[in-house]
Design a protein around this motif. Structure first.
Motif, PDB file in Angstrom:
ATOM      1  N   ALA A   1     -26.891 -14.968  12.741  1.00 59.71           N
ATOM      2  CA  ALA A   1     -27.610 -13.981  13.476  1.00 59.71           C
ATOM      3  C   ALA A   1     -26.430 -13.033  13.765  1.00 59.71           C
ATOM      4  N   MET A   2     -25.441 -13.450  14.291  1.00 60.80           N
ATOM      5  CA  MET A   2     -24.256 -12.535  14.814  1.00 60.80           C
ATOM      6  C   MET A   2     -23.639 -11.661  13.692  1.00 60.80           C
ATOM      7  N   ASP A   3     -23.553 -12.469  12.449  1.00 57.74           N
ATOM      8  CA  ASP A   3     -23.195 -11.588  11.212  1.00 57.74           C
ATOM      9  C   ASP A   3     -24.053 -10.635  10.621  1.00 57.74           C
ATOM     10  N   GLY A   4     -25.236 -10.558  11.189  1.00 59.38           N
ATOM     11  CA  GLY A   4     -26.237  -9.706  10.838  1.00 59.38           C
ATOM     12  C   GLY A   4     -26.915 -10.371   9.609  1.00 59.38           C
ATOM     13  N   GLU A   5     -26.875 -11.304   9.023  1.00 53.77           N
ATOM     14  CA  GLU A   5     -27.501 -11.870   8.084  1.00 53.77           C
ATOM     15  C   GLU A   5     -29.185 -12.100   8.283  1.00 53.77           C
ATOM     16  N   GLU A   6     -29.270 -12.157   9.713  1.00 53.10           N
ATOM     17  CA  GLU A   6     -30.840 -12.209  10.100  1.00 53.10           C
ATOM     18  C   GLU A   6     -30.931 -11.392  11.142  1.00 53.10           C
TER      19      GLU A   6
ATOM     20  N   ILE B   1     -21.075 -31.677  24.089  1.00 49.77           N
ATOM     21  CA  ILE B   1     -20.762 -31.377  22.542  1.00 49.77           C
ATOM     22  C   ILE B   1     -20.525 -29.843  22.588  1.00 49.77           C
ATOM     23  N   TYR B   2     -19.409 -29.330  22.131  1.00 52.61           N
ATOM     24  CA  TYR B   2     -19.289 -27.795  22.338  1.00 52.61           C
ATOM     25  C   TYR B   2     -19.082 -27.264  20.821  1.00 52.61           C
ATOM     26  N   VAL B   3     -19.767 -26.350  20.197  1.00 57.66           N
ATOM     27  CA  VAL B   3     -19.535 -25.781  18.992  1.00 57.66           C
ATOM     28  C   VAL B   3     -19.319 -24.204  19.271  1.00 57.66           C
ATOM     29  N   GLU B   4     -18.260 -23.513  18.830  1.00 59.04           N
ATOM     30  CA  GLU B   4     -18.240 -22.098  19.054  1.00 59.04           C
ATOM     31  C   GLU B   4     -18.778 -21.580  17.945  1.00 59.04           C
ATOM     32  N   ALA B   5     -19.695 -20.585  18.004  1.00 55.73           N
ATOM     33  CA  ALA B   5     -20.439 -19.756  17.040  1.00 55.73           C
ATOM     34  C   ALA B   5     -19.860 -18.595  16.582  1.00 55.73           C
ATOM     35  N   GLY B   6     -19.000 -18.112  17.557  1.00 52.91           N
ATOM     36  CA  GLY B   6     -18.163 -16.850  17.126  1.00 52.91           C
ATOM     37  C   GLY B   6     -18.291 -15.945  17.976  1.00 52.91           C
ATOM     38  N   ARG B   7     -17.829 -14.768  17.760  1.00 49.06           N
ATOM     39  CA  ARG B   7     -17.525 -13.335  18.782  1.00 49.06           C
ATOM     40  C   ARG B   7     -18.475 -12.706  18.116  1.00 49.06           C
ATOM     41  N   PRO B   8     -19.755 -12.442  18.777  1.00 50.80           N
ATOM     42  CA  PRO B   8     -20.611 -11.297  18.575  1.00 50.80           C
ATOM     43  C   PRO B   8     -20.029  -9.956  18.832  1.00 50.80           C
ATOM     44  N   ALA B   9     -20.510  -8.885  18.025  1.00 50.67           N
ATOM     45  CA  ALA B   9     -20.022  -7.583  18.110  1.00 50.67           C
ATOM     46  C   ALA B   9     -20.948  -7.246  19.424  1.00 50.67           C
TER      47      ALA B   9
ATOM     48  N   SER C   1     -13.469 -15.201  26.465  1.00 52.11           N
ATOM     49  CA  SER C   1     -12.955 -14.857  25.187  1.00 52.11           C
ATOM     50  C   SER C   1     -14.043 -14.162  24.424  1.00 52.11           C
ATOM     51  N   GLY C   2     -15.369 -14.073  24.990  1.00 50.92           N
ATOM     52  CA  GLY C   2     -16.589 -13.147  24.308  1.00 50.92           C
ATOM     53  C   GLY C   2     -17.167 -14.064  23.385  1.00 50.92           C
ATOM     54  N   ALA C   3     -16.740 -15.454  23.223  1.00 54.27           N
ATOM     55  CA  ALA C   3     -17.512 -16.280  22.194  1.00 54.27           C
ATOM     56  C   ALA C   3     -18.766 -16.997  22.617  1.00 54.27           C
TER      57      ALA C   3
ATOM     58  N   LEU D   1     -25.449 -34.532  16.737  1.00 59.00           N
ATOM     59  CA  LEU D   1     -24.440 -33.563  16.388  1.00 59.00           C
ATOM     60  C   LEU D   1     -24.468 -32.653  15.376  1.00 59.00           C
ATOM     61  N   HIS D   2     -25.112 -33.040  14.344  1.00 59.77           N
ATOM     62  CA  HIS D   2     -25.525 -32.234  13.235  1.00 59.77           C
ATOM     63  C   HIS D   2     -26.373 -31.080  13.482  1.00 59.77           C
ATOM     64  N   ALA D   3     -27.319 -31.372  14.575  1.00 57.79           N
ATOM     65  CA  ALA D   3     -28.430 -30.610  15.129  1.00 57.79           C
ATOM     66  C   ALA D   3     -27.667 -29.295  15.699  1.00 57.79           C
ATOM     67  N   CYS D   4     -26.634 -29.881  16.450  1.00 55.75           N
ATOM     68  CA  CYS D   4     -25.636 -28.857  17.219  1.00 55.75           C
ATOM     69  C   CYS D   4     -25.068 -27.966  16.301  1.00 55.75           C
ATOM     70  N   VAL D   5     -24.217 -28.390  15.121  1.00 55.91           N
ATOM     71  CA  VAL D   5     -23.884 -27.545  14.365  1.00 55.91           C
ATOM     72  C   VAL D   5     -24.491 -26.823  13.637  1.00 55.91           C
ATOM     73  N   ASP D   6     -25.936 -27.345  13.143  1.00 54.89           N
ATOM     74  CA  ASP D   6     -26.618 -26.286  12.174  1.00 54.89           C
ATOM     75  C   ASP D   6     -27.251 -25.307  13.231  1.00 54.89           C
ATOM     76  N   GLY D   7     -27.521 -25.573  14.641  1.00 55.02           N
ATOM     77  CA  GLY D   7     -27.821 -24.524  15.547  1.00 55.02           C
ATOM     78  C   GLY D   7     -26.667 -23.464  15.704  1.00 55.02           C
ATOM     79  N   ALA D   8     -25.359 -23.959  15.770  1.00 52.66           N
ATOM     80  CA  ALA D   8     -24.279 -22.839  15.775  1.00 52.66           C
ATOM     81  C   ALA D   8     -24.064 -22.083  14.433  1.00 52.66           C
ATOM     82  N   THR D   9     -24.427 -22.675  13.303  1.00 47.38           N
ATOM     83  CA  THR D   9     -24.516 -22.075  12.101  1.00 47.38           C
ATOM     84  C   THR D   9     -25.507 -20.981  12.086  1.00 47.38           C
ATOM     85  N   LEU D  10     -26.614 -21.288  12.543  1.00 48.86           N
ATOM     86  CA  LEU D  10     -27.896 -20.204  12.773  1.00 48.86           C
ATOM     87  C   LEU D  10     -27.320 -18.899  13.821  1.00 48.86           C
ATOM     88  N   LEU D  11     -26.861 -19.189  14.870  1.00 48.48           N
ATOM     89  CA  LEU D  11     -26.403 -18.529  15.752  1.00 48.48           C
ATOM     90  C   LEU D  11     -25.264 -17.418  14.944  1.00 48.48           C
TER      91      LEU D  11
END
Length: 147
Positions: A130-135, A52-60, A92-94, A117-127
């Protein structure tokens, strides 16, 4: 794609409440949206495991060292044989969360896969947070009590 994998995707669609008219698309693309995040599935035929692959985003770039340190400090405690890890796509830096689970063969295992699957999505949300600097760091990824 083999027939068992396609059947698993269709069963997952039913459990996840995916509209019937989208089932063929999910099976054909081996992907679906879960809580607003795109999720891709791939069967490793040699092992019988589904990835299962979930892209969390591209960190600065400035955030990446602290983020990586935080990820390394986490101790994921998932029930065997489920595995969850993070990877950085060099092209891609993702930052991508990768989950690995056995191919389900009955209703109970289908439900376990959906929970994972929901745990993976929740994990990607946490990541992503963290990337967005909310934590300051990736919050406790050990808190997945889905199983």
């Amino acid at each position: 794609m083999n027939a068992d994998h396609e059947a698993m995707l269709l069963r997952l669609c039913l459990l996840a409440g995916v509209p019937a008219e989208e089932h063929a698309t999910v099976a054909g693309q081996q992907a679906m949206m879960v809580n607003g995040m795109a999720v891709q599935f791939r069967l490793e035929e040699w092992s019988g495991f589904v990835k299962i692959y979930v892209e969390a985003g591209r960190p600065a770039p400035s955030r990446l060292p602290a983020l990586c340190q935080s990820i390394l400090e986490q101790q994921l405690e998932l029930p065997v044989p489920f595995v969850m890890l993070t990877a950085l796509d060099a092209a891609s830096g993702a930052l991508i969360l990768v989950g690995c689970a056995p191919m389900p063969s009955n209703r109970v295992e289908d439900e376990e896969l959906l929970a994972f699957l929901h745990a993976c999505v929740d994990g990607a949300t946490l990541l992503r947070r963290a990337m967005d600097g909310e934590e300051d760091r990736v919050t406790d990824l050990t808190a997945f009590h889905y199983f």
